[in-house]
Design a protein around this motif. Structure first.
Motif, PDB file in Angstrom:
ATOM      1  N   THR A 181       0.800  -1.283   0.085  1.00 21.11           N
ATOM      2  CA  THR A 181       0.055  -0.067  -0.016  1.00 21.11           C
ATOM      3  C   THR A 181       0.920   1.199  -0.213  1.00 21.11           C
ATOM      4  OG1 THR A 181      -2.006   1.008   1.071  1.00 21.11           O
ATOM      5  CG2 THR A 181      -0.206  -0.006   2.552  1.00 21.11           C
ATOM      6  N   MET A 182       0.310   2.442  -0.312  1.00 20.79           N
ATOM      7  CA  MET A 182       1.050   3.561  -0.482  1.00 20.79           C
ATOM      8  C   MET A 182       0.650   4.685   0.576  1.00 20.79           C
ATOM      9  SD  MET A 182       0.905   6.203  -3.791  1.00 20.79           S
ATOM     10  CE  MET A 182      -1.093   6.170  -3.917  1.00 20.79           C
ATOM     11  N   ALA A 183       1.759   5.146   1.158  1.00 24.60           N
ATOM     12  CA  ALA A 183       1.221   6.208   2.027  1.00 24.60           C
ATOM     13  C   ALA A 183       2.166   7.469   1.806  1.00 24.60           C
ATOM     14  CB  ALA A 183       1.523   5.639   3.359  1.00 24.60           C
ATOM     15  N   GLY A 184       1.931   8.538   2.784  1.00 26.27           N
ATOM     16  CA  GLY A 184       2.617   9.851   2.586  1.00 26.27           C
ATOM     17  C   GLY A 184       4.066   9.969   3.470  1.00 26.27           C
ATOM     18  N   SER A 185       4.074   9.038   4.481  1.00 27.73           N
ATOM     19  CA  SER A 185       5.304   8.756   5.181  1.00 27.73           C
ATOM     20  C   SER A 185       5.359   7.201   5.868  1.00 27.73           C
ATOM     21  CB  SER A 185       5.361   9.760   6.225  1.00 27.73           C
ATOM     22  OG  SER A 185       4.269   9.801   7.159  1.00 27.73           O
ATOM     23  N   VAL A 186       6.353   6.900   6.566  1.00 29.12           N
ATOM     24  CA  VAL A 186       6.554   5.758   7.391  1.00 29.12           C
ATOM     25  C   VAL A 186       5.668   5.796   8.402  1.00 29.12           C
ATOM     26  CG1 VAL A 186       8.124   4.397   8.981  1.00 29.12           C
ATOM     27  CG2 VAL A 186       8.716   5.014   6.497  1.00 29.12           C
ATOM     28  N   SER A 187       5.694   6.750   9.318  1.00 31.61           N
ATOM     29  CA  SER A 187       4.709   6.899  10.283  1.00 31.61           C
ATOM     30  C   SER A 187       3.495   6.958  10.173  1.00 31.61           C
ATOM     31  CB  SER A 187       5.232   8.092  11.237  1.00 31.61           C
ATOM     32  OG  SER A 187       4.951   9.438  10.535  1.00 31.61           O
ATOM     33  N   ALA A 188       3.110   7.454   8.917  1.00 34.79           N
ATOM     34  CA  ALA A 188       1.584   7.712   8.503  1.00 34.79           C
ATOM     35  C   ALA A 188       1.101   5.953   8.362  1.00 34.79           C
ATOM     36  CB  ALA A 188       1.135   8.401   7.489  1.00 34.79           C
ATOM     37  N   ALA A 189       1.687   5.327   7.638  1.00 33.81           N
ATOM     38  CA  ALA A 189       1.658   4.092   7.567  1.00 33.81           C
ATOM     39  C   ALA A 189       1.655   2.948   8.520  1.00 33.81           C
ATOM     40  CB  ALA A 189       2.568   3.602   6.408  1.00 33.81           C
ATOM     41  N   LEU A 190       2.479   3.255   9.244  1.00 34.67           N
ATOM     42  CA  LEU A 190       2.763   2.335  10.373  1.00 34.67           C
ATOM     43  C   LEU A 190       1.382   2.855  11.401  1.00 34.67           C
ATOM     44  CD1 LEU A 190       6.269   1.885  11.306  1.00 34.67           C
ATOM     45  CD2 LEU A 190       4.638   0.137  10.140  1.00 34.67           C
ATOM     46  N   ALA A 191       1.130   4.059  11.284  1.00 35.93           N
ATOM     47  CA  ALA A 191      -0.228   4.241  12.347  1.00 35.93           C
ATOM     48  C   ALA A 191      -1.469   3.490  11.998  1.00 35.93           C
ATOM     49  CB  ALA A 191      -0.503   5.870  11.874  1.00 35.93           C
ATOM     50  N   LEU A 192      -1.650   2.949  10.819  1.00 35.08           N
ATOM     51  CA  LEU A 192      -2.890   2.226  10.575  1.00 35.08           C
ATOM     52  C   LEU A 192      -2.532   0.753  11.182  1.00 35.08           C
ATOM     53  CD1 LEU A 192      -3.357   2.661   6.680  1.00 35.08           C
ATOM     54  CD2 LEU A 192      -4.772   3.750   8.609  1.00 35.08           C
ATOM     55  N   VAL A 193      -1.273   0.164  11.258  1.00 31.58           N
ATOM     56  CA  VAL A 193      -0.920  -0.922  11.852  1.00 31.58           C
ATOM     57  C   VAL A 193      -1.077  -0.733  13.610  1.00 31.58           C
ATOM     58  CG1 VAL A 193       0.992  -2.883  12.129  1.00 31.58           C
ATOM     59  CG2 VAL A 193       0.804  -1.610   9.987  1.00 31.58           C
ATOM     60  N   ALA A 194      -0.514   0.037  13.889  1.00 35.10           N
ATOM     61  CA  ALA A 194      -0.658   0.392  15.240  1.00 35.10           C
ATOM     62  C   ALA A 194      -1.993   0.661  15.914  1.00 35.10           C
ATOM     63  CB  ALA A 194       0.154   1.620  15.903  1.00 35.10           C
ATOM     64  N   ALA A 195      -2.681   1.192  15.026  1.00 36.95           N
ATOM     65  CA  ALA A 195      -4.287   1.092  15.392  1.00 36.95           C
ATOM     66  C   ALA A 195      -5.047   0.006  15.276  1.00 36.95           C
ATOM     67  CB  ALA A 195      -5.023   2.045  14.628  1.00 36.95           C
ATOM     68  N   ALA A 196      -4.405  -1.106  14.719  1.00 42.14           N
ATOM     69  CA  ALA A 196      -5.139  -2.347  14.478  1.00 42.14           C
ATOM     70  C   ALA A 196      -4.649  -3.165  15.573  1.00 42.14           C
ATOM     71  CB  ALA A 196      -4.840  -2.836  13.091  1.00 42.14           C
ATOM     72  N   ILE A 197      -3.632  -3.196  16.043  1.00 41.75           N
ATOM     73  CA  ILE A 197      -3.384  -3.972  17.161  1.00 41.75           C
ATOM     74  C   ILE A 197      -4.314  -4.057  18.532  1.00 41.75           C
ATOM     75  CG2 ILE A 197      -0.953  -4.150  16.516  1.00 41.75           C
ATOM     76  CD1 ILE A 197      -0.042  -2.522  18.854  1.00 41.75           C
ATOM     77  N   PRO A 198      -4.372  -5.255  19.120  1.00 40.23           N
ATOM     78  CA  PRO A 198      -5.520  -5.256  20.035  1.00 40.23           C
ATOM     79  C   PRO A 198      -4.881  -4.419  21.335  1.00 40.23           C
ATOM     80  CG  PRO A 198      -4.887  -7.590  19.417  1.00 40.23           C
ATOM     81  CD  PRO A 198      -3.727  -6.583  18.701  1.00 40.23           C
ATOM     82  N   ASP A 199      -6.227  -4.089  22.006  1.00 36.22           N
ATOM     83  CA  ASP A 199      -5.651  -3.452  23.584  1.00 36.22           C
ATOM     84  C   ASP A 199      -4.936  -4.388  24.335  1.00 36.22           C
ATOM     85  OD1 ASP A 199      -7.742  -1.516  22.353  1.00 36.22           O
ATOM     86  OD2 ASP A 199      -9.290  -2.100  23.819  1.00 36.22           O
ATOM     87  N   GLY A 200      -4.003  -3.737  24.852  1.00 35.20           N
ATOM     88  CA  GLY A 200      -2.938  -4.157  25.893  1.00 35.20           C
ATOM     89  C   GLY A 200      -1.997  -5.050  25.183  1.00 35.20           C
ATOM     90  N   SER A 201      -1.779  -4.512  23.969  1.00 33.14           N
ATOM     91  CA  SER A 201      -0.618  -5.441  23.193  1.00 33.14           C
ATOM     92  C   SER A 201       0.592  -4.933  23.694  1.00 33.14           C
ATOM     93  CB  SER A 201      -0.803  -5.041  21.912  1.00 33.14           C
ATOM     94  OG  SER A 201      -1.903  -5.725  21.142  1.00 33.14           O
ATOM     95  N   ARG A 202       1.696  -5.854  23.639  1.00 34.86           N
ATOM     96  CA  ARG A 202       2.859  -5.594  24.092  1.00 34.86           C
ATOM     97  C   ARG A 202       3.922  -5.596  23.098  1.00 34.86           C
ATOM     98  NH1 ARG A 202       4.146 -10.587  27.160  1.00 34.86           N
ATOM     99  NH2 ARG A 202       2.683 -11.298  25.692  1.00 34.86           N
ATOM    100  N   VAL A 203       4.764  -4.352  23.068  1.00 33.70           N
ATOM    101  CA  VAL A 203       5.416  -4.350  21.740  1.00 33.70           C
ATOM    102  C   VAL A 203       6.823  -3.871  22.190  1.00 33.70           C
ATOM    103  CG1 VAL A 203       6.017  -2.771  19.955  1.00 33.70           C
ATOM    104  CG2 VAL A 203       3.534  -2.846  20.753  1.00 33.70           C
ATOM    105  N   ALA A 204       7.913  -4.917  21.447  1.00 33.60           N
ATOM    106  CA  ALA A 204       9.244  -4.885  21.767  1.00 33.60           C
ATOM    107  C   ALA A 204       9.823  -3.916  20.486  1.00 33.60           C
ATOM    108  CB  ALA A 204       9.909  -6.032  21.684  1.00 33.60           C
ATOM    109  N   VAL A 205      10.789  -2.889  20.974  1.00 35.09           N
ATOM    110  CA  VAL A 205      11.394  -2.055  19.972  1.00 35.09           C
ATOM    111  C   VAL A 205      12.889  -2.097  20.495  1.00 35.09           C
ATOM    112  CG1 VAL A 205       9.320  -0.783  19.606  1.00 35.09           C
ATOM    113  CG2 VAL A 205      11.061  -0.113  21.335  1.00 35.09           C
ATOM    114  N   LEU A 206      13.706  -1.475  19.683  1.00 38.92           N
ATOM    115  CA  LEU A 206      15.147  -1.555  19.855  1.00 38.92           C
ATOM    116  C   LEU A 206      15.354  -0.297  20.604  1.00 38.92           C
ATOM    117  CD1 LEU A 206      16.979  -2.785  16.579  1.00 38.92           C
ATOM    118  CD2 LEU A 206      16.792  -3.911  18.674  1.00 38.92           C
ATOM    119  N   LYS A 207      16.376   0.046  21.576  1.00 34.39           N
ATOM    120  CA  LYS A 207      16.760   1.011  22.391  1.00 34.39           C
ATOM    121  C   LYS A 207      17.278   2.184  21.154  1.00 34.39           C
ATOM    122  CE  LYS A 207      18.248  -1.421  26.283  1.00 34.39           C
ATOM    123  NZ  LYS A 207      19.324  -1.661  27.337  1.00 34.39           N
ATOM    124  N   ASN A 208      16.893   3.361  21.367  1.00 34.31           N
ATOM    125  CA  ASN A 208      17.398   4.620  20.656  1.00 34.31           C
ATOM    126  C   ASN A 208      16.984   4.355  19.183  1.00 34.31           C
ATOM    127  OD1 ASN A 208      18.383   5.947  22.719  1.00 34.31           O
ATOM    128  ND2 ASN A 208      20.161   4.334  22.554  1.00 34.31           N
TER     129      ASN A 208
END
Length: 351
Positions: free
Chosen positions: A72-99
């Motif tokens: 799919t096409m978006a205007g930016s990375v964060s705008a695209a990932l916002a759709l994914v973030a909004a779709a994960i269930p309430d209370g989801s635990r997300v692991a990310v890298l430091k910094n």
């Protein structure tokens, strides 16, 4: 004018700033100039951008190893990932890298009101515990220092689990060979190593993630036949990932429709060997360990030393950037040994 991999680049001499923005090939500049001229004369055809959208989508799919219908096409990375973030269930635990670069983390952090939590980990910790999280979100290549994560290790860690994998490949796609058909989400902005104008990002989504996503920015261009969904109800969106498309930013998609298929047509092993080879020669010269990355962070003792080095490079005609307290350089397909030699000469005894 410098020629590289069959294309010409006007500003390549001394340009080591591809992690910030990439240089357009001349064939792209000429196309943009024609488009702007048509715009100015009132002869530009809005429907003419549909073909670059199709070609850009296909180019991204080829570069990362996913089906075009999943992109799919978006205007930016964060705008695209916002759709994914909004779709994960309430209370989801997300692991990310430091910094981590925040376009990859902020869309998930913004879901805190729904009980979504983020945990910052080292790469070793993230891979070792990935299966214990609902989502892992990270950049394949780090913006600050070029550190490269091991996609095979992450793939093995989440195989057979429900963990959703999100990889931002903005600092990888274009110079690094990718095979990401196994990930749930891959995403990249086009204006860095993909050499197109800013304003467009591409994102691939697996079927299980797409089924959860709501097209919150639903619009006419997400229609099965966009030019027939301009007016009136009912909602009629495409069946594949195009239903999440935003309306195209014309110059951005014009560029992406040219550079992404071209980059995908190149010998990508040769491109990676060229870019990483230059970067590793620099690492050898300044005493850093070898790494399979086209990005090098040149360390300094303190902030003043970093600023001084950056100033010397600028005066010598070398374009780079300062990130996370270090001078950051990147080697793309248009760079040569001449650029590296100029960099080393300018660093001199301070290397």
């Amino acid at each position: 004018m410098r020629e590289a991999f069959g294309a010409e680049f006007a500003g390549a001499e001394g340009f080591l700033n591809s992690p910030t923005y990439g240089l357009p090939p001349q064939f792209l500049l000429e196309a943009v100039h024609r488009c702007v001229a048509d715009w100015g004369s009132g002869t530009m055809d809005a429907t003419s951008f549909d073909e670059p959208v199709r070609l850009g989508r296909g180019g991204y799919a080829a570069l990362v190893g996913v089906p075009a219908e999943s992109v799919t096409m978006a205007g930016s990375v964060s705008a695209a990932l916002a759709l994914v973030a909004a779709a994960i269930p309430d209370g989801s635990r997300v692991a990310v890298l430091k910094n981590e670069f925040t376009s990859t983390t902020f869309p998930f952090a913004a879901q805190a009101a729904r009980g979504v939590t983020l945990t910052e980990l080292s790469e070793e910790e993230l891979v070792g515990t990935a299966a214990a999280y609902d989502v892992v979100s990270l950049s394949l290549v780090q913006s600050a220092n070029g550190a490269v994560s091991d996609p095979a290790a992450l793939r093995d860690a989440v195989a057979g689990t429900d963990t959703i994998t999100v990889l931002d490949v903005t600092q990888a796609a274009g110079w690094k060979r990718l095979d990401l058909g196994w990930v749930d989400v891959s995403v990249a902005a086009v204006y860095k190593w993909l050499l197109a104008p800013r304003g467009t990002a591409w994102m691939s989504v697996s079927e299980r993630v797409a089924a959860r996503m709501t097209p919150h920015a639903a619009n006419w261009y997400g229609g099965e036949d966009p030019w027939q969904s301009i007016y009136g109800l009912p909602l009629r969106l495409a069946a594949d990932a195009r239903r999440f498309d935003t309306s195209p930013a014309w110059l951005g998609v014009l560029g992406a429709g040219l550079t992404l298929p071209w980059l995908a047509s190149l010998d990508r092993a040769a491109v990676e060997a060229h870019t990483v080879g230059l970067a590793n020669r620099l690492r050898t010269e300044i005493g850093l360990p070898q790494q399979d990355s086209a990005i090098v962070a040149i360390p300094a003792d303190d902030t003043a030393d970093t600023a001084g080095a950056a100033g010397r490079l600028q005066r010598a005609g070398i374009r780079a950037s300062v990130r996370a307290g270090a001078v950051r350089v990147g080697f793309h397909l248009y760079n040569t040994d001449d650029d590296l030699d100029r960099l080393l000469d300018t660093l001199g005894a301070n290397r």
